[in-house]
Design an enzyme around this catalytic site. Sequence first.
Site, PDB file in Angstrom:
ATOM      1  N   ASN A 151      42.921  32.823  29.861  1.00 45.17           N
ATOM      2  CA  ASN A 151      41.547  32.349  29.648  1.00 45.17           C
ATOM      3  C   ASN A 151      41.434  31.292  28.560  1.00 45.17           C
ATOM      4  OD1 ASN A 151      42.325  34.977  28.498  1.00 45.17           O
ATOM      5  ND2 ASN A 151      40.490  34.755  27.251  1.00 45.17           N
ATOM      6  N   GLN A 179      40.373  35.208  35.522  1.00 47.91           N
ATOM      7  CA  GLN A 179      40.230  33.750  35.426  1.00 47.91           C
ATOM      8  C   GLN A 179      40.743  33.019  36.665  1.00 47.91           C
ATOM      9  OE1 GLN A 179      38.586  31.935  33.388  1.00 47.91           O
ATOM     10  NE2 GLN A 179      38.171  33.357  31.740  1.00 47.91           N
ATOM     11  N   SER A 199      36.045  39.667  37.987  1.00 47.91           N
ATOM     12  CA  SER A 199      34.722  39.714  37.385  1.00 47.91           C
ATOM     13  C   SER A 199      33.835  38.653  38.024  1.00 47.91           C
ATOM     14  CB  SER A 199      34.833  39.459  35.881  1.00 47.91           C
ATOM     15  OG  SER A 199      33.550  39.399  35.306  1.00 47.91           O
ATOM     16  N   ALA A 200      32.579  39.016  38.321  1.00 46.26           N
ATOM     17  CA  ALA A 200      31.692  38.096  39.049  1.00 46.26           C
ATOM     18  C   ALA A 200      31.206  36.932  38.194  1.00 46.26           C
ATOM     19  CB  ALA A 200      30.485  38.867  39.596  1.00 46.26           C
ATOM     20  N   HIS A 201      30.981  37.171  36.901  1.00 41.95           N
ATOM     21  CA  HIS A 201      30.320  36.114  36.121  1.00 41.95           C
ATOM     22  C   HIS A 201      31.232  34.954  35.764  1.00 41.95           C
ATOM     23  CE1 HIS A 201      31.606  36.709  31.830  1.00 41.95           C
ATOM     24  NE2 HIS A 201      31.898  37.924  32.239  1.00 41.95           N
ATOM     25  N   THR A 237      25.480  55.114  40.058  1.00 44.22           N
ATOM     26  CA  THR A 237      24.685  54.434  41.080  1.00 44.22           C
ATOM     27  C   THR A 237      25.084  52.959  41.152  1.00 44.22           C
ATOM     28  OG1 THR A 237      22.872  55.957  40.732  1.00 44.22           O
ATOM     29  CG2 THR A 237      22.317  53.863  41.777  1.00 44.22           C
ATOM     30  N   CYS A 325      35.456  35.490  23.067  1.00 44.22           N
ATOM     31  CA  CYS A 325      35.551  36.873  22.609  1.00 44.22           C
ATOM     32  C   CYS A 325      36.011  36.909  21.156  1.00 44.22           C
ATOM     33  CB  CYS A 325      36.537  37.646  23.465  1.00 44.22           C
ATOM     34  SG  CYS A 325      36.268  37.357  25.208  1.00 44.22           S
TER      35      CYS A 325
HETATM   36  C1  PLP Z   1      36.256  37.414  30.917  1.00 45.53           C
HETATM   37  C2  PLP Z   1      37.557  38.081  31.059  1.00 45.53           C
HETATM   38  C3  PLP Z   1      37.663  39.482  31.095  1.00 45.53           C
HETATM   39  C4  PLP Z   1      36.471  40.388  30.906  1.00 45.53           C
HETATM   40  O1  PLP Z   1      35.590  40.383  32.005  1.00 45.53           O
HETATM   41  P1  PLP Z   1      34.074  40.894  31.774  1.00 45.53           P
HETATM   42  O2  PLP Z   1      33.497  40.918  33.156  1.00 45.53           O
HETATM   43  O3  PLP Z   1      33.432  39.876  30.897  1.00 45.53           O
HETATM   44  O4  PLP Z   1      34.151  42.235  31.161  1.00 45.53           O
HETATM   45  C5  PLP Z   1      38.906  40.041  31.264  1.00 45.53           C
HETATM   46  N1  PLP Z   1      39.997  39.274  31.385  1.00 45.53           N
HETATM   47  C6  PLP Z   1      39.948  37.932  31.354  1.00 45.53           C
HETATM   48  C7  PLP Z   1      41.195  37.138  31.515  1.00 45.53           C
HETATM   49  C8  PLP Z   1      38.733  37.289  31.169  1.00 45.53           C
HETATM   50  O5  PLP Z   1      38.691  35.964  31.115  1.00 45.53           O
END
Ligand code: PLP
Length: 385
Positions: A151, A179, A199-201, A237, A325
């Site tokens: 990341n 990533q 992760s969706a975001h 849920t 982070c």
């Molecule tokens: C953002 C990220 C995460 C954490 O994901 P979240 O959905 O924000 O908890 C874990 N690993 C990597 C490599 C990331 O970039």
Amino acid sequence: MKRIYLDHNATTSLDPEVLKAMMPYLTGEFGNASSIYECGRMAQKAVVEAREKVARLIGAQSDELFFTSGGTEADNWALKGAAEALRDKGNHIITTVIEHHAVLHTCEYLEEQGFEVTYLPVDEYGLVDPAAVEQAITDQTIIVSVMYANNEIGTIEPVEEIGKIVKEKGILYHIDAVQAVGKIPVDVNAIGVDLLSMSAHKLYGPKGVGALYIRKGVKINNLLHGGAQERNQRAGTENVAGIVGFGKAAELSCDNLIETAERLTRLGDRLAKGITEKMDHVRFNGYPLHRLPGHVNVSIEFVEGEALVMSLDMQGISVSSGSACAAGSADPSHVLLAIGLPHEIAHGSLRMTLGKDSTEADVDEVLTILPRIVEKLRAMSPLYQ
Ligand SMILES: *Cc1c(COP(=O)(O)O)cnc(C)c1O
């Protein structure tokens, strides 16, 4: 002021089409996916469809996907669930020093629980050596966990090569692919991975939803205990709107994956080239050959990364120094130190990550503003002649 957002590895904006897909489930279709009447069934159907879309993005079958509250939960579940399930087989885990804290801090927790963890070093590009993985394996090794792409510096790891070694030894293989998924093609079967976090975001979906891929036949313990959701493996849920949004985001990134990746690679190259032309005493971090598209991490000597981030922010440009982070902590990024940067150089590093809405005009604007800021900051530095 139009803002220029260049921190897509921290998070991405919600795609308008994703929001549109989610809206019904935040309003009229509010049913609990476990309820058997009409609006419950609608929610259930929406979750089933989203699961198929996310599965397609990584070449999995939909019954191998389990929705979670994000990448962090997926990493925690994979590692704790596998470690507990395999405790009788051994107590040794192998990972790397450049993992996300969701993996590193989980491994540290597991060390407190009696597991032994080997943190493999990386080379100057942030690459993990597959031979080092092989050498680290003992008869006690139960899990190997390596990230797909970093990341902070964007380096794409040799996950397939590592996979061959790990699978040959019959060891469980986990990949934090947060990533990579949505940015580059990911195929769970080509890699032979057992557990893979998403992760969706990070791919224009909503925050607070992710998934863990668990290969058919692989058994790990549950992390959350409670109801029978997610086929008795992840209680709670369902976040129906979030899951629907994740599905839509997966579908959209599936559709445009290669074109977007190529465009972002070109834009990233333009940015890096411009920086090289306009500034001296800079060095780029990450693996030049296999890096996430549109990922530029650069160390700019004689300036403080935080000062750069703040000055750029005042000009309407969002970037990060190190990782989001780690923001707020004065320690330089563990990843930049791991690739061998001295503290003072690591401190002067910027991460600029482009996204699907980034334009050439954005890049050129940064190339106008950044050198001016650097010049000003350097003028105040006693070290810069
Ligand atoms: C953002 C990220 C995460 C954490 O994901 P979240 O959905 O924000 O908890 C874990 N690993 C990597 C490599 C990331 O970039």
